[in-house]
Write a protein that holds these residues in place. Structure first.
Motif, PDB file in Angstrom:
ATOM      1  N   MET A 124     -51.888 -74.134 -59.728  1.00  0.00           N
ATOM      2  CA  MET A 124     -52.941 -73.173 -60.053  1.00  0.00           C
ATOM      3  C   MET A 124     -52.425 -71.765 -59.891  1.00  0.00           C
ATOM      4  O   MET A 124     -51.586 -71.491 -59.036  1.00  0.00           O
ATOM      5  N   GLU A 125     -52.952 -70.902 -60.730  1.00  0.00           N
ATOM      6  CA  GLU A 125     -52.479 -69.521 -60.704  1.00  0.00           C
ATOM      7  C   GLU A 125     -53.659 -68.591 -60.925  1.00  0.00           C
ATOM      8  O   GLU A 125     -54.502 -68.844 -61.776  1.00  0.00           O
ATOM      9  N   THR A 126     -53.731 -67.554 -60.149  1.00  0.00           N
ATOM     10  CA  THR A 126     -54.816 -66.583 -60.291  1.00  0.00           C
ATOM     11  C   THR A 126     -54.215 -65.222 -60.560  1.00  0.00           C
ATOM     12  O   THR A 126     -53.258 -64.827 -59.902  1.00  0.00           O
ATOM     13  N   SER A 127     -54.748 -64.516 -61.541  1.00  0.00           N
ATOM     14  CA  SER A 127     -54.257 -63.160 -61.757  1.00  0.00           C
ATOM     15  C   SER A 127     -55.423 -62.232 -62.024  1.00  0.00           C
ATOM     16  O   SER A 127     -56.445 -62.633 -62.567  1.00  0.00           O
ATOM     17  N   SER A 128     -55.252 -61.007 -61.632  1.00  0.00           N
ATOM     18  CA  SER A 128     -56.317 -60.030 -61.785  1.00  0.00           C
ATOM     19  C   SER A 128     -56.115 -59.251 -63.077  1.00  0.00           C
ATOM     20  O   SER A 128     -55.032 -58.778 -63.360  1.00  0.00           O
ATOM     21  N   LEU A 129     -57.157 -59.161 -63.890  1.00  0.00           N
ATOM     22  CA  LEU A 129     -57.078 -58.417 -65.146  1.00  0.00           C
ATOM     23  C   LEU A 129     -57.950 -57.179 -65.073  1.00  0.00           C
ATOM     24  O   LEU A 129     -58.378 -56.637 -66.076  1.00  0.00           O
TER      25      LEU A 129
ATOM     26  N   ALA B  76     -37.220 -81.621 -75.707  1.00  0.00           N
ATOM     27  CA  ALA B  76     -38.245 -81.562 -74.661  1.00  0.00           C
ATOM     28  C   ALA B  76     -38.000 -80.348 -73.773  1.00  0.00           C
ATOM     29  O   ALA B  76     -36.882 -79.834 -73.703  1.00  0.00           O
ATOM     30  N   ILE B  77     -39.067 -79.874 -73.128  1.00  0.00           N
ATOM     31  CA  ILE B  77     -38.924 -78.801 -72.138  1.00  0.00           C
ATOM     32  C   ILE B  77     -39.558 -79.297 -70.846  1.00  0.00           C
ATOM     33  O   ILE B  77     -40.718 -79.717 -70.845  1.00  0.00           O
ATOM     34  N   VAL B  78     -38.768 -79.268 -69.786  1.00  0.00           N
ATOM     35  CA  VAL B  78     -39.307 -79.708 -68.497  1.00  0.00           C
ATOM     36  C   VAL B  78     -39.442 -78.517 -67.558  1.00  0.00           C
ATOM     37  O   VAL B  78     -38.896 -77.448 -67.807  1.00  0.00           O
ATOM     38  N   ASN B  79     -40.165 -78.755 -66.467  1.00  0.00           N
ATOM     39  CA  ASN B  79     -40.369 -77.737 -65.430  1.00  0.00           C
ATOM     40  C   ASN B  79     -40.991 -76.446 -65.994  1.00  0.00           C
ATOM     41  O   ASN B  79     -40.568 -75.347 -65.652  1.00  0.00           O
ATOM     42  N   VAL B  80     -41.986 -76.608 -66.843  1.00  0.00           N
ATOM     43  CA  VAL B  80     -42.618 -75.449 -67.474  1.00  0.00           C
ATOM     44  C   VAL B  80     -43.476 -74.697 -66.456  1.00  0.00           C
ATOM     45  O   VAL B  80     -44.200 -75.304 -65.666  1.00  0.00           O
ATOM     46  N   ARG B  81     -43.361 -73.379 -66.445  1.00  0.00           N
ATOM     47  CA  ARG B  81     -44.168 -72.529 -65.558  1.00  0.00           C
ATOM     48  C   ARG B  81     -44.809 -71.425 -66.375  1.00  0.00           C
ATOM     49  O   ARG B  81     -44.246 -70.976 -67.376  1.00  0.00           O
ATOM     50  N   PHE B  82     -45.977 -70.992 -65.914  1.00  0.00           N
ATOM     51  CA  PHE B  82     -46.660 -69.873 -66.560  1.00  0.00           C
ATOM     52  C   PHE B  82     -46.753 -68.704 -65.598  1.00  0.00           C
ATOM     53  O   PHE B  82     -46.811 -68.891 -64.391  1.00  0.00           O
ATOM     54  N   SER B  83     -46.805 -67.521 -66.164  1.00  0.00           N
ATOM     55  CA  SER B  83     -47.005 -66.355 -65.324  1.00  0.00           C
ATOM     56  C   SER B  83     -47.773 -65.309 -66.128  1.00  0.00           C
ATOM     57  O   SER B  83     -47.523 -65.098 -67.304  1.00  0.00           O
TER      58      SER B  83
END
Lengths: 161, 104
Positions: A124-129, B76-83
Protein backbone atom coordinates in the motif's frame (compact mmCIF):
# COMPACT_ATOMS: atom_id res chain seq x y z
CA UNK A 1 -29.93 44.72 2.22
CA UNK A 2 -26.30 45.83 2.32
CA UNK A 3 -26.04 44.75 5.91
CA UNK A 4 -27.42 41.38 5.01
CA UNK A 5 -24.78 40.88 2.31
CA UNK A 6 -21.99 41.95 4.66
CA UNK A 7 -23.31 39.59 7.32
CA UNK A 8 -23.44 36.75 4.80
CA UNK A 9 -19.86 37.45 3.75
CA UNK A 10 -18.69 37.23 7.33
CA UNK A 11 -20.72 34.14 8.05
CA UNK A 12 -19.94 32.24 4.85
CA UNK A 13 -16.84 30.44 6.23
CA UNK A 14 -18.90 29.27 9.19
CA UNK A 15 -21.73 28.27 6.87
CA UNK A 16 -19.33 26.26 4.70
CA UNK A 17 -17.97 24.64 7.84
CA UNK A 18 -21.40 23.55 9.07
CA UNK A 19 -22.76 22.44 5.70
CA UNK A 20 -19.48 20.71 4.83
CA UNK A 21 -19.44 18.89 8.15
CA UNK A 22 -23.04 17.71 7.90
CA UNK A 23 -22.84 16.53 4.30
CA UNK A 24 -19.40 15.04 4.94
CA UNK A 25 -20.68 13.02 7.86
CA UNK A 26 -23.68 11.60 6.04
CA UNK A 27 -21.46 10.66 3.11
CA UNK A 28 -19.00 8.99 5.45
CA UNK A 29 -21.74 6.89 7.02
CA UNK A 30 -22.99 5.82 3.61
CA UNK A 31 -19.48 4.95 2.52
CA UNK A 32 -18.82 2.85 5.61
CA UNK A 33 -22.07 0.96 5.03
CA UNK A 34 -20.98 0.13 1.49
CA UNK A 35 -17.46 -0.84 2.66
CA UNK A 36 -18.82 -3.28 5.26
CA UNK A 37 -21.17 -4.82 2.74
CA UNK A 38 -18.46 -5.35 0.11
CA UNK A 39 -15.85 -6.54 2.60
CA UNK A 40 -18.20 -9.29 3.68
CA UNK A 41 -18.36 -10.48 0.07
CA UNK A 42 -14.59 -10.96 -0.10
CA UNK A 43 -14.20 -12.50 3.35
CA UNK A 44 -13.47 -15.93 1.83
CA UNK A 45 -10.57 -14.73 -0.34
CA UNK A 46 -7.28 -14.66 1.59
CA UNK A 47 -5.12 -11.58 1.20
CA UNK A 48 -1.52 -11.66 2.41
CA UNK A 49 1.33 -9.23 2.40
CA UNK A 50 3.95 -11.96 2.35
CA UNK A 51 5.88 -12.79 -0.79
CA UNK A 52 5.88 -16.56 -0.45
CA UNK A 53 3.65 -18.36 -2.90
CA UNK A 54 1.69 -21.12 -1.16
CA UNK A 55 1.94 -24.36 -3.18
CA UNK A 56 3.67 -22.76 -6.21
CA UNK A 57 3.41 -25.94 -8.31
CA UNK A 58 -0.38 -25.67 -8.35
CA UNK A 59 -0.55 -22.08 -9.60
CA UNK A 60 -2.33 -21.78 -12.92
CA UNK A 61 -2.07 -18.04 -13.59
CA UNK A 62 -1.06 -14.91 -11.79
CA UNK A 63 -1.91 -11.31 -12.50
CA UNK A 64 -0.99 -8.02 -10.96
CA UNK A 65 -3.99 -6.13 -9.62
CA UNK A 66 -4.27 -2.59 -8.29
CA UNK A 67 -6.89 -0.28 -6.87
CA UNK A 68 -6.69 3.38 -6.03
CA UNK A 69 -8.77 6.18 -4.63
CA UNK A 70 -8.35 9.92 -4.09
CA UNK A 71 -10.11 11.46 -1.11
CA UNK A 72 -10.23 14.80 0.61
CA UNK A 73 -11.35 16.01 4.03
CA UNK A 74 -14.39 18.20 4.54
CA UNK A 75 -14.15 21.71 5.93
CA UNK A 76 -15.37 20.79 9.37
CA UNK A 77 -12.74 18.09 9.80
CA UNK A 78 -10.08 20.44 8.55
CA UNK A 79 -11.14 22.83 11.27
CA UNK A 80 -11.11 20.09 13.93
CA UNK A 81 -7.66 18.97 12.83
CA UNK A 82 -6.36 22.52 12.98
CA UNK A 83 -7.64 22.73 16.55
CA UNK A 84 -5.99 19.42 17.33
CA UNK A 85 -2.58 20.67 16.29
CA UNK A 86 -2.76 23.12 19.19
CA UNK A 87 -3.25 20.45 21.84
CA UNK A 88 -1.66 17.44 20.19
CA UNK A 89 -2.94 13.86 20.28
CA UNK A 90 -4.61 11.63 17.74
CA UNK A 91 -6.28 13.46 14.89
CA UNK A 92 -9.47 11.42 14.75
CA UNK A 93 -10.90 13.57 11.99
CA UNK A 94 -8.22 12.35 9.59
CA UNK A 95 -7.95 8.77 10.89
CA UNK A 96 -11.40 7.84 9.67
CA UNK A 97 -10.80 9.41 6.27
CA UNK A 98 -7.57 7.52 5.64
CA UNK A 99 -9.13 4.33 6.97
CA UNK A 100 -11.97 4.67 4.47
CA UNK A 101 -9.56 5.41 1.65
CA UNK A 102 -7.36 2.37 2.39
CA UNK A 103 -10.27 0.01 2.64
CA UNK A 104 -11.80 1.39 -0.54
CA UNK A 105 -8.52 0.99 -2.43
CA UNK A 106 -8.20 -2.60 -1.20
CA UNK A 107 -11.77 -3.35 -2.23
CA UNK A 108 -11.15 -1.98 -5.73
CA UNK A 109 -8.06 -4.14 -6.01
CA UNK A 110 -10.07 -7.18 -4.91
CA UNK A 111 -12.80 -6.41 -7.43
CA UNK A 112 -10.14 -6.64 -10.14
CA UNK A 113 -9.09 -10.02 -8.81
CA UNK A 114 -12.60 -11.47 -8.96
CA UNK A 115 -12.50 -15.26 -8.88
CA UNK A 116 -8.87 -15.44 -7.77
CA UNK A 117 -7.98 -17.88 -5.02
CA UNK A 118 -5.85 -15.40 -3.15
CA UNK A 119 -3.92 -12.16 -3.40
CA UNK A 120 -0.36 -12.12 -2.14
CA UNK A 121 2.37 -9.53 -1.68
CA UNK A 122 -0.10 -6.73 -1.10
CA UNK A 123 1.55 -3.34 -0.84
CA UNK A 124 0.00 0.00 0.00
CA UNK A 125 1.12 3.48 -0.76
CA UNK A 126 -0.22 6.84 0.32
CA UNK A 127 0.70 10.14 -1.25
CA UNK A 128 -0.46 13.66 -0.67
CA UNK A 129 -1.74 15.63 -3.66
CA UNK A 130 -2.65 18.61 -1.61
CA UNK A 131 -2.63 22.06 -3.14
CA UNK A 132 -2.70 23.56 0.32
CA UNK A 133 1.02 23.18 0.82
CA UNK A 134 2.65 21.13 3.55
CA UNK A 135 0.66 22.62 6.41
CA UNK A 136 -2.70 20.97 5.85
CA UNK A 137 -3.41 17.48 4.63
CA UNK A 138 -6.14 18.23 2.09
CA UNK A 139 -6.16 15.61 -0.64
CA UNK A 140 -4.53 12.18 -0.50
CA UNK A 141 -4.27 9.25 -2.85
CA UNK A 142 -4.14 5.66 -1.64
CA UNK A 143 -2.94 2.88 -3.91
CA UNK A 144 -3.09 -0.83 -3.10
CA UNK A 145 -1.51 -3.46 -5.32
CA UNK A 146 -0.66 -7.11 -5.20
CA UNK A 147 -0.48 -10.34 -7.18
CA UNK A 148 -3.65 -12.38 -7.63
CA UNK A 149 -3.22 -16.14 -7.92
CA UNK A 150 -5.44 -18.70 -9.55
CA UNK A 151 -4.74 -22.27 -8.51
CA UNK A 152 -5.45 -25.36 -10.53
CA UNK A 153 -8.79 -26.79 -9.53
CA UNK A 154 -7.57 -30.39 -9.18
CA UNK A 155 -5.34 -29.27 -6.33
CA UNK A 156 -8.03 -27.51 -4.39
CA UNK A 157 -7.50 -27.71 -0.67
CA UNK A 158 -3.73 -28.02 -0.85
CA UNK A 159 -3.31 -24.32 -0.13
CA UNK A 160 -6.05 -24.10 2.51
CA UNK A 161 -5.30 -21.35 4.97
CA UNK B 1 3.44 -9.34 -21.11
CA UNK B 2 2.94 -10.74 -17.62
CA UNK B 3 3.33 -8.35 -14.72
CA UNK B 4 3.89 -9.27 -11.10
CA UNK B 5 5.02 -7.52 -7.97
CA UNK B 6 6.61 -10.74 -6.78
CA UNK B 7 10.29 -11.43 -7.36
CA UNK B 8 9.44 -14.54 -9.34
CA UNK B 9 6.49 -15.69 -11.39
CA UNK B 10 4.68 -18.57 -9.72
CA UNK B 11 4.48 -21.61 -11.96
CA UNK B 12 7.13 -20.25 -14.37
CA UNK B 13 10.93 -20.19 -14.49
CA UNK B 14 12.96 -17.10 -15.26
CA UNK B 15 15.50 -17.87 -17.99
CA UNK B 16 16.97 -14.40 -18.58
CA UNK B 17 17.18 -11.06 -16.80
CA UNK B 18 17.20 -7.80 -18.77
CA UNK B 19 17.53 -5.33 -15.90
CA UNK B 20 15.44 -2.45 -14.70
CA UNK B 21 12.70 -0.99 -16.87
CA UNK B 22 10.63 2.02 -16.01
CA UNK B 23 7.91 4.28 -17.26
CA UNK B 24 6.69 7.55 -15.89
CA UNK B 25 4.27 10.33 -16.68
CA UNK B 26 3.49 13.70 -15.21
CA UNK B 27 -0.11 14.77 -15.43
CA UNK B 28 -1.97 17.89 -14.53
CA UNK B 29 -5.71 18.03 -14.19
CA UNK B 30 -7.64 20.48 -16.31
CA UNK B 31 -9.37 23.54 -14.92
CA UNK B 32 -12.87 22.08 -14.99
CA UNK B 33 -11.87 19.15 -12.87
CA UNK B 34 -10.01 21.44 -10.51
CA UNK B 35 -13.07 23.61 -9.91
CA UNK B 36 -15.28 20.57 -9.36
CA UNK B 37 -12.73 19.20 -6.92
CA UNK B 38 -12.61 22.55 -5.14
CA UNK B 39 -16.35 22.37 -4.53
CA UNK B 40 -16.12 18.76 -3.39
CA UNK B 41 -13.33 19.75 -1.03
CA UNK B 42 -15.94 21.47 1.14
CA UNK B 43 -17.85 18.24 1.69
CA UNK B 44 -14.94 15.81 1.72
CA UNK B 45 -15.04 12.26 0.42
CA UNK B 46 -13.84 10.79 -2.83
CA UNK B 47 -12.73 13.07 -5.65
CA UNK B 48 -13.62 10.75 -8.52
CA UNK B 49 -12.15 13.09 -11.13
CA UNK B 50 -8.72 12.76 -9.55
CA UNK B 51 -9.10 9.02 -9.00
CA UNK B 52 -9.80 8.67 -12.71
CA UNK B 53 -6.89 10.94 -13.64
CA UNK B 54 -4.36 9.05 -11.55
CA UNK B 55 -5.67 5.73 -12.78
CA UNK B 56 -5.18 6.81 -16.39
CA UNK B 57 -1.69 8.09 -15.64
CA UNK B 58 -0.77 4.87 -13.91
CA UNK B 59 -1.94 2.86 -16.92
CA UNK B 60 0.11 5.15 -19.16
CA UNK B 61 3.28 4.72 -17.12
CA UNK B 62 2.77 0.95 -16.99
CA UNK B 63 2.36 0.94 -20.78
CA UNK B 64 5.61 2.86 -21.19
CA UNK B 65 7.37 0.41 -18.91
CA UNK B 66 5.95 -2.48 -20.92
CA UNK B 67 7.12 -1.06 -24.24
CA UNK B 68 10.61 -0.62 -22.81
CA UNK B 69 10.60 -4.27 -21.75
CA UNK B 70 9.37 -5.35 -25.18
CA UNK B 71 12.27 -3.55 -26.84
CA UNK B 72 14.62 -5.60 -24.70
CA UNK B 73 12.92 -8.82 -25.77
CA UNK B 74 11.38 -9.61 -22.39
CA UNK B 75 8.03 -11.31 -21.96
CA UNK B 76 7.41 -10.51 -18.29
CA UNK B 77 8.17 -7.85 -15.68
CA UNK B 78 8.64 -8.89 -12.09
CA UNK B 79 9.01 -6.95 -8.85
CA UNK B 80 6.89 -4.07 -10.14
CA UNK B 81 6.71 -1.01 -7.85
CA UNK B 82 4.75 2.21 -8.08
CA UNK B 83 5.63 5.62 -6.80
CA UNK B 84 3.68 8.87 -6.85
CA UNK B 85 5.00 12.30 -6.12
CA UNK B 86 3.56 15.73 -6.43
CA UNK B 87 6.13 17.66 -8.44
CA UNK B 88 4.30 20.96 -8.73
CA UNK B 89 1.02 22.50 -7.68
CA UNK B 90 -1.67 20.50 -9.40
CA UNK B 91 0.67 18.11 -11.18
CA UNK B 92 1.57 14.60 -10.12
CA UNK B 93 4.29 12.29 -11.34
CA UNK B 94 3.56 8.59 -11.49
CA UNK B 95 6.41 6.17 -11.87
CA UNK B 96 6.27 2.43 -12.45
CA UNK B 97 9.40 0.31 -12.41
CA UNK B 98 10.36 -3.33 -12.38
CA UNK B 99 12.76 -5.96 -13.65
CA UNK B 100 12.32 -7.20 -17.21
CA UNK B 101 12.73 -10.96 -17.55
CA UNK B 102 12.08 -13.80 -19.96
CA UNK B 103 10.08 -16.67 -18.52
CA UNK B 104 9.22 -20.13 -19.72
Amino acid sequence: MEHFIVLLLYLSPVLLLVVGGLVGRSRENRHYASIHQREARFAQQPMLNSKTVPAPETVRTSKMVAGSVVVSVDRFKQFLAALRTIFGGEVNAYSSLIDRARREAILRMREQAAGADMIINVRMETSSLSQGGQKQMGTIEVLAYGTALWHRKDHEGSYAS
Amino acid sequence: MILSNLETLPGKTIVAHYGLVQGSTIRAKHVGRDIAAGIKNIFGGELSGYTELLKESREESVNRMISQAQELGANAIVNVRFSTSSVAQGAAEILAYGTAVRVE
